[in-house]
Design a protein around this motif. Structure first.
Motif, PDB file in Angstrom:
ATOM      1  N   UNK A  22      48.105  27.678  40.366  1.00 12.03           N
ATOM      2  CA  UNK A  22      49.028  27.612  39.222  1.00 12.03           C
ATOM      3  C   UNK A  22      48.297  28.003  37.945  1.00 12.03           C
ATOM      4  N   UNK A  23      47.096  27.490  37.773  1.00 10.63           N
ATOM      5  CA  UNK A  23      46.312  27.879  36.589  1.00 10.63           C
ATOM      6  C   UNK A  23      46.046  29.378  36.584  1.00 10.63           C
ATOM      7  N   UNK A  24      45.754  29.918  37.776  1.00  9.07           N
ATOM      8  CA  UNK A  24      45.537  31.358  37.886  1.00  9.07           C
ATOM      9  C   UNK A  24      46.791  32.134  37.514  1.00  9.07           C
ATOM     10  N   UNK A  25      47.946  31.637  37.919  1.00  3.42           N
ATOM     11  CA  UNK A  25      49.208  32.282  37.547  1.00  3.42           C
ATOM     12  C   UNK A  25      49.409  32.264  36.033  1.00  3.42           C
ATOM     13  N   UNK A  26      49.077  31.152  35.405  1.00  2.00           N
ATOM     14  CA  UNK A  26      49.197  31.070  33.953  1.00  2.00           C
ATOM     15  C   UNK A  26      48.309  32.107  33.284  1.00  2.00           C
ATOM     16  N   UNK A  27      47.070  32.236  33.778  1.00  2.00           N
ATOM     17  CA  UNK A  27      46.150  33.236  33.208  1.00  2.00           C
ATOM     18  C   UNK A  27      46.683  34.650  33.420  1.00  2.00           C
ATOM     19  N   UNK A  28      47.275  34.886  34.597  1.00  3.41           N
ATOM     20  CA  UNK A  28      47.820  36.211  34.879  1.00  3.41           C
ATOM     21  C   UNK A  28      48.941  36.559  33.900  1.00  3.41           C
ATOM     22  N   UNK A  29      49.807  35.586  33.631  1.00  4.64           N
ATOM     23  CA  UNK A  29      50.914  35.818  32.691  1.00  4.64           C
ATOM     24  C   UNK A  29      50.361  36.049  31.289  1.00  4.64           C
ATOM     25  N   UNK A  30      49.424  35.202  30.885  1.00  2.00           N
ATOM     26  CA  UNK A  30      48.847  35.332  29.541  1.00  2.00           C
ATOM     27  C   UNK A  30      48.134  36.669  29.344  1.00  2.00           C
ATOM     28  N   UNK A  31      47.555  37.206  30.411  1.00  2.00           N
ATOM     29  CA  UNK A  31      46.813  38.467  30.275  1.00  2.00           C
ATOM     30  C   UNK A  31      47.646  39.685  30.658  1.00  2.00           C
ATOM     31  N   UNK A  32      48.964  39.510  30.747  1.00  2.00           N
ATOM     32  CA  UNK A  32      49.884  40.620  31.040  1.00  2.00           C
ATOM     33  C   UNK A  32      49.552  41.359  32.334  1.00  2.00           C
ATOM     34  N   UNK A  33      49.241  40.587  33.370  1.00  2.00           N
ATOM     35  CA  UNK A  33      48.985  41.181  34.686  1.00  2.00           C
ATOM     36  C   UNK A  33      50.274  41.806  35.213  1.00  2.00           C
ATOM     37  N   UNK A  34      50.128  42.832  36.013  1.00  2.00           N
ATOM     38  CA  UNK A  34      51.258  43.541  36.610  1.00  2.00           C
ATOM     39  C   UNK A  34      52.180  42.549  37.326  1.00  2.00           C
ATOM     40  N   UNK A  35      53.471  42.665  37.063  1.00  2.00           N
ATOM     41  CA  UNK A  35      54.471  41.703  37.562  1.00  2.00           C
ATOM     42  C   UNK A  35      54.412  41.495  39.073  1.00  2.00           C
ATOM     43  N   UNK A  36      54.261  42.571  39.813  1.00  2.00           N
ATOM     44  CA  UNK A  36      54.239  42.469  41.271  1.00  2.00           C
ATOM     45  C   UNK A  36      53.044  41.643  41.740  1.00  2.00           C
ATOM     46  N   UNK A  37      51.919  41.783  41.061  1.00  2.00           N
ATOM     47  CA  UNK A  37      50.740  40.982  41.409  1.00  2.00           C
ATOM     48  C   UNK A  37      50.990  39.499  41.147  1.00  2.00           C
ATOM     49  N   UNK A  38      51.671  39.196  40.059  1.00  2.00           N
ATOM     50  CA  UNK A  38      52.013  37.802  39.756  1.00  2.00           C
ATOM     51  C   UNK A  38      52.973  37.271  40.816  1.00  2.00           C
ATOM     52  N   UNK A  39      53.978  38.063  41.160  1.00  2.00           N
ATOM     53  CA  UNK A  39      54.952  37.630  42.175  1.00  2.00           C
ATOM     54  C   UNK A  39      54.277  37.382  43.519  1.00  2.00           C
TER      55      UNK A  39
END
Length: 93
Positions: A22-39
């Motif tokens: 979950x923390x990793x997901x938060x970091x991914x969102x904050x750093x504008x990671x590609x949507x598919x990677x977040x999903x």
């Protein structure tokens, strides 16, 4: 009402891993990671939580339900209704 969890340490470790995901997901969102990677990571986290839920349900059925079934009567009926409702909630999630 107190429960029975035979593998508390295992569940704690799994939930800590999920917390890290979950923390990793938060970091991914904050750093504008590609949507598919977040999903993809959301899916992995969801599967990890489902594994915890299924393990807990299995323990509940093997301990609490089995114990109530051997006692019979209204206690057994109540435990079966409770388990059925829990399964329904898991399927809806």
């Amino acid at each position: 009402m107190a429960g029975y969890i035979g593998s508390k340490g295992d569940y704690t470790k799994r939930l800590r891993r999920v917390e890290g995901q979950i923390r990793g997901l938060q970091r991914m969102v904050e750093s504008d990671t590609y949507c598919i990677d977040i999903l993809t990571q959301v899916s992995a986290t969801t599967k990890a939580l489902q594994a915890v839920a299924l393990g807990l349900l299995d323990e509940h059925m093997n301990h609490c339900i089995a114990e109530a079934a051997s006692a019979g009567g209204p206690v057994a009926d109540a435990k079966l209704r409770e388990a059925s409702a829990a399964i329904a909630r898991l399927l809806r999630s």
